[in-house]
Motif scaffolding. Structure first.
Motif, PDB file in Angstrom:
ATOM      1  N   ASN A 152       0.815  -1.208   0.000  1.00 30.89           N
ATOM      2  CA  ASN A 152       0.000   0.000   0.000  1.00 30.89           C
ATOM      3  C   ASN A 152       0.851   1.262   0.000  1.00 30.89           C
ATOM      4  N   GLN A 153       2.106   1.147   0.407  1.00 26.04           N
ATOM      5  CA  GLN A 153       3.034   2.270   0.330  1.00 26.04           C
ATOM      6  C   GLN A 153       3.483   2.506  -1.106  1.00 26.04           C
ATOM      7  N   SER A 154       3.769   1.433  -1.828  1.00 25.51           N
ATOM      8  CA  SER A 154       4.440   1.555  -3.120  1.00 25.51           C
ATOM      9  C   SER A 154       3.510   1.601  -4.326  1.00 25.51           C
ATOM     10  N   VAL A 155       2.427   0.840  -4.288  1.00 23.45           N
ATOM     11  CA  VAL A 155       1.590   0.714  -5.488  1.00 23.45           C
ATOM     12  C   VAL A 155       0.946   2.036  -5.914  1.00 23.45           C
ATOM     13  N   PRO A 156       0.270   2.790  -5.021  1.00 26.03           N
ATOM     14  CA  PRO A 156      -0.321   4.054  -5.479  1.00 26.03           C
ATOM     15  C   PRO A 156       0.711   5.031  -6.053  1.00 26.03           C
ATOM     16  N   LEU A 157       1.913   5.081  -5.445  1.00 30.73           N
ATOM     17  CA  LEU A 157       2.970   5.944  -5.974  1.00 30.73           C
ATOM     18  C   LEU A 157       3.385   5.499  -7.370  1.00 30.73           C
ATOM     19  N   TYR A 158       3.580   4.218  -7.527  1.00 27.68           N
ATOM     20  CA  TYR A 158       4.021   3.670  -8.807  1.00 27.68           C
ATOM     21  C   TYR A 158       3.006   3.972  -9.910  1.00 27.68           C
ATOM     22  N   LEU A 159       1.747   3.762  -9.618  1.00 27.94           N
ATOM     23  CA  LEU A 159       0.711   4.015 -10.617  1.00 27.94           C
ATOM     24  C   LEU A 159       0.652   5.487 -10.995  1.00 27.94           C
ATOM     25  N   SER A 160       0.747   6.383 -10.018  1.00 28.20           N
ATOM     26  CA  SER A 160       0.686   7.816 -10.305  1.00 28.20           C
ATOM     27  C   SER A 160       1.866   8.271 -11.148  1.00 28.20           C
ATOM     28  N   GLU A 161       3.034   7.664 -10.922  1.00 26.78           N
ATOM     29  CA  GLU A 161       4.234   8.062 -11.664  1.00 26.78           C
ATOM     30  C   GLU A 161       4.264   7.470 -13.068  1.00 26.78           C
ATOM     31  N   MET A 162       3.711   6.303 -13.263  1.00 21.55           N
ATOM     32  CA  MET A 162       3.744   5.660 -14.574  1.00 21.55           C
ATOM     33  C   MET A 162       2.641   6.161 -15.500  1.00 21.55           C
ATOM     34  N   ALA A 163       1.519   6.575 -14.938  1.00 20.85           N
ATOM     35  CA  ALA A 163       0.339   6.905 -15.753  1.00 20.85           C
ATOM     36  C   ALA A 163       0.498   8.250 -16.457  1.00 20.85           C
ATOM     37  N   LEU A 223       8.251  -6.193 -13.203  1.00 19.72           N
ATOM     38  CA  LEU A 223       8.017  -4.759 -13.336  1.00 19.72           C
ATOM     39  C   LEU A 223       9.339  -3.995 -13.419  1.00 19.72           C
ATOM     40  N   ARG A 224       9.316  -2.850 -14.084  1.00 16.11           N
ATOM     41  CA  ARG A 224      10.446  -1.925 -14.100  1.00 16.11           C
ATOM     42  C   ARG A 224      10.100  -0.712 -13.259  1.00 16.11           C
ATOM     43  N   ASN A 225      11.089  -0.122 -12.619  1.00 10.81           N
ATOM     44  CA  ASN A 225      10.845   1.079 -11.831  1.00 10.81           C
ATOM     45  C   ASN A 225      10.437   2.248 -12.713  1.00 10.81           C
ATOM     46  N   SER A 226       9.666   3.159 -12.154  1.00  9.79           N
ATOM     47  CA  SER A 226       9.237   4.353 -12.888  1.00  9.79           C
ATOM     48  C   SER A 226      10.432   5.269 -13.134  1.00  9.79           C
ATOM     49  N   PRO A 227      10.367   6.151 -14.141  1.00  3.42           N
ATOM     50  CA  PRO A 227      11.468   7.105 -14.365  1.00  3.42           C
ATOM     51  C   PRO A 227      11.784   7.921 -13.112  1.00  3.42           C
ATOM     52  N   ASN A 228      10.753   8.327 -12.386  1.00  4.72           N
ATOM     53  CA  ASN A 228      10.954   9.102 -11.159  1.00  4.72           C
ATOM     54  C   ASN A 228      11.773   8.314 -10.153  1.00  4.72           C
TER      55      ASN A 228
END
Length: 516
Positions: A152-163, A223-228
């Motif tokens: 729950n810490q990582s998924v919302p951040l990841y989605l916001s950064e990738m979208a 998965l690959r990390n987001s650019p951020n």
């Protein structure tokens, strides 16, 4: 130039190029699977605590009151501190894990945090499925909480950064959709496992949690990390630029403006030695306020206690074992389809209108539920021979209430906090969001059964008061964040009638450019 780092960023109003690619859709879908474990746990808890064999083995005093003593006040028959601890211990573990998860998510990357979350949840589910004593149940729940703390810490951040920013609302809401899929799956398991496994049905219900845990565990590997995240970890700039071009479906040159904005934010974040202390700075007061109040308000709608204790609640209003599990399954279906419906609303109509409309409906139907339960059960809580139409009406009221939450405060309670933080405090900010959410969830889960026993039908009035307060808060203090690029979110606070006095000083030296 931005933030004094010699990086030119785009002027306000210019749109970033790019389109929605198959790669970003698949990536976000896999990451959103992290919501499955949270949702499955929410749905499974109430189901197993309504199963006679489970209560008889671990909570015999509750089993005696519920199954054998028909004179017990209906409001109080499930009120037991050990039973409450079984549910709430997970959220306390997730609360403390969120601080460690913040460091892991920031320093090691979003995907590592998802990987750890899936693996640790898998261990917890195995312990619970094979539990022989109450201490094993609680230990398993603690492991589950640690896993949820990471995902729950990582998924919302990841989605916001990738979208892409134009459809960030839709893709980020996939996390909430997966939570509802998890709840629905748990309800299906709870309903059918007694028919298949008999007295051992509760072991199946708890043990099958290993399936969604395995899914996110394996997904995180690919998965690959987001650019951020790549830049925040000190990775190669060209790798981050190439990743941005891939997820936007354009050339490296075409993503130059967006990449520079992310790079400026990354350089700024490296100057921040203590992001937790930075959260307290005046310029971040709007984000700090939203990070605490939105997740707390989300829990004070009372929605999660409905999903935790749906079978228990339905049994309280006169439905039998099988009927209560079936009604909980119907509620799970409504929750799923209403969340799907939110996909068509969030990026079209915006966050504020859905918050306000959902809050209004939640208030109305909580008051109606209080009136309906109070009419038949009164204060004594002792009633016999409830008519079938009464139970059906109660299920309808709860379904409308659940649907109102599912297309408003459900997805938006995760989306809005995840998209408002600048990169330099983003991981710490999301950790604060998760901490506030888990603390509120823990307290609500811990207090629901005692409050139901003490406040009776007035508990729904209790929640409705908070719904009224939080709806007013959204009306006055939350600006619209629809289709605003994540690295440019500072502008919504700068233009707000109240928050502008806190943030205007941070960019007054650069009026033509956004400081990110």
């Amino acid at each position: 130039m931005a933030a004094g780092f010699g990086i030119e960023v785009k002027k306000v109003g210019q749109e970033y190029p790019g389109h929605t690619t198959v790669y970003v859709l698949v990536t976000c879908f896999l990451a959103a699977m992290g919501g499955l474990i949270f949702g499955y746990d929410i749905g499974i808890s109430g189901g197993v605590t309504s199963m006679g064999p489970f209560l008889q083995k671990f909570f015999p005093s509750v089993y005696h009151r519920e199954a054998l003593d028909k004179s017990t006040n209906q409001y109080c028959k499930f009120n037991d501190q050990k039973l409450t601890l079984f549910t709430s211990s997970l959220y306390l573990a997730a609360l403390f894990t969120s601080f460690v998860a913040s460091w892991v998510t920031s320093r090691l990357g979003r995907r590592i945090s998802m990987f750890l979350g899936g693996f640790i949840f898998l261990l917890g589910a195995a312990i619970n499925g094979f539990a022989q004593a109450l201490w094993m149940l609680i230990l398993g729940r603690i492991f589950l909480g640690v896993g949820i703390g990471f995902t729950n810490q990582s998924v919302p951040l990841y989605l916001s950064e990738m979208a892409p920013y134009k459809i960030r609302g839709i893709l980020n809401s996939m996390f909430q959709l997966m939570i509802t899929v998890g709840i629905l799956s748990a309800n299906l398991v709870n309903y059918f496992s007694p028919k298949v496994a008999g007295q051992q049905a509760w072991r199946w219900s708890l043990g099958i949690a290993m399936v969604p845990a395995f899914i996110i565990f394996v997904s995180a590997i690919f998965l690959r990390n987001s650019p951020n995240s790549i830049l925040q970890q000190g990775g190669d700039k060209e790798e981050a630029r190439a990743m941005l071009g891939r997820i936007r479906g354009v050339t490296d040159k075409e993503v130059e403006a967006e990449f520079n904005a992310i790079l400026a934010a990354s350089e700024a974040s490296k100057q921040v030695k203590n992001p937790w202390r930075n959260l307290l700075k005046r310029q971040y007061r709007p984000q700090l306020t939203m990070a605490i109040l939105i997740p707390v308000f989300q829990q004070l709608t009372g929605m999660n206690v409905i999903m935790f204790y749906a079978p228990v609640l339905f049994k309280t209003i006169g439905l039998g074992d099988d009927a209560s599990l079936l009604s909980a399954l119907v509620t799970g279906l409504v929750n799923f389809f209403a969340t799907m419906f939110s996909f068509f609303l969030i990026d079209k109509y915006g966050r504020r209108p859905l918050f306000l409309a959902g809050g209004t409906l939640l208030f109305i139907f909580e008051v109606l539920m209080a009136a309906l339960i109070g009419w038949k059960f009164g204060v004594s809580g002792i009633v016999t021979g409830l008519p079938k139409w009464y139970a059906v009406l109660a299920v309808i009221f709860i379904c409308v209430y659940v649907s109102a939450f599912a297309w408003s405060w459900g997805p938006l309670g995760w989306l809005v906090p995840s998209e408002i933080f600048p990169l330099e405090i983003r991981s710490a900010g999301q950790s604060l969001v998760l901490s506030a959410n888990m603390l509120a969830t823990f307290l609500v889960a811990e207090l629901f059964l005692p409050f139901l026993c003490g406040m009776k039908f007035g508990l729904f009035i209790f929640f409705s008061v908070f719904v009224a307060v939080m709806t007013a808060f959204i009306y006055f203090f939350l600006p619209e964040t629809k289709k605003v690029p994540i690295e440019e979110m500072s502008r919504v606070w700068r233009d707000h009638w109240y928050w502008k006095k806190f943030v205007v000083s941070q960019d007054q030296d650069h009026p033509k450019y956004l400081v990110v």
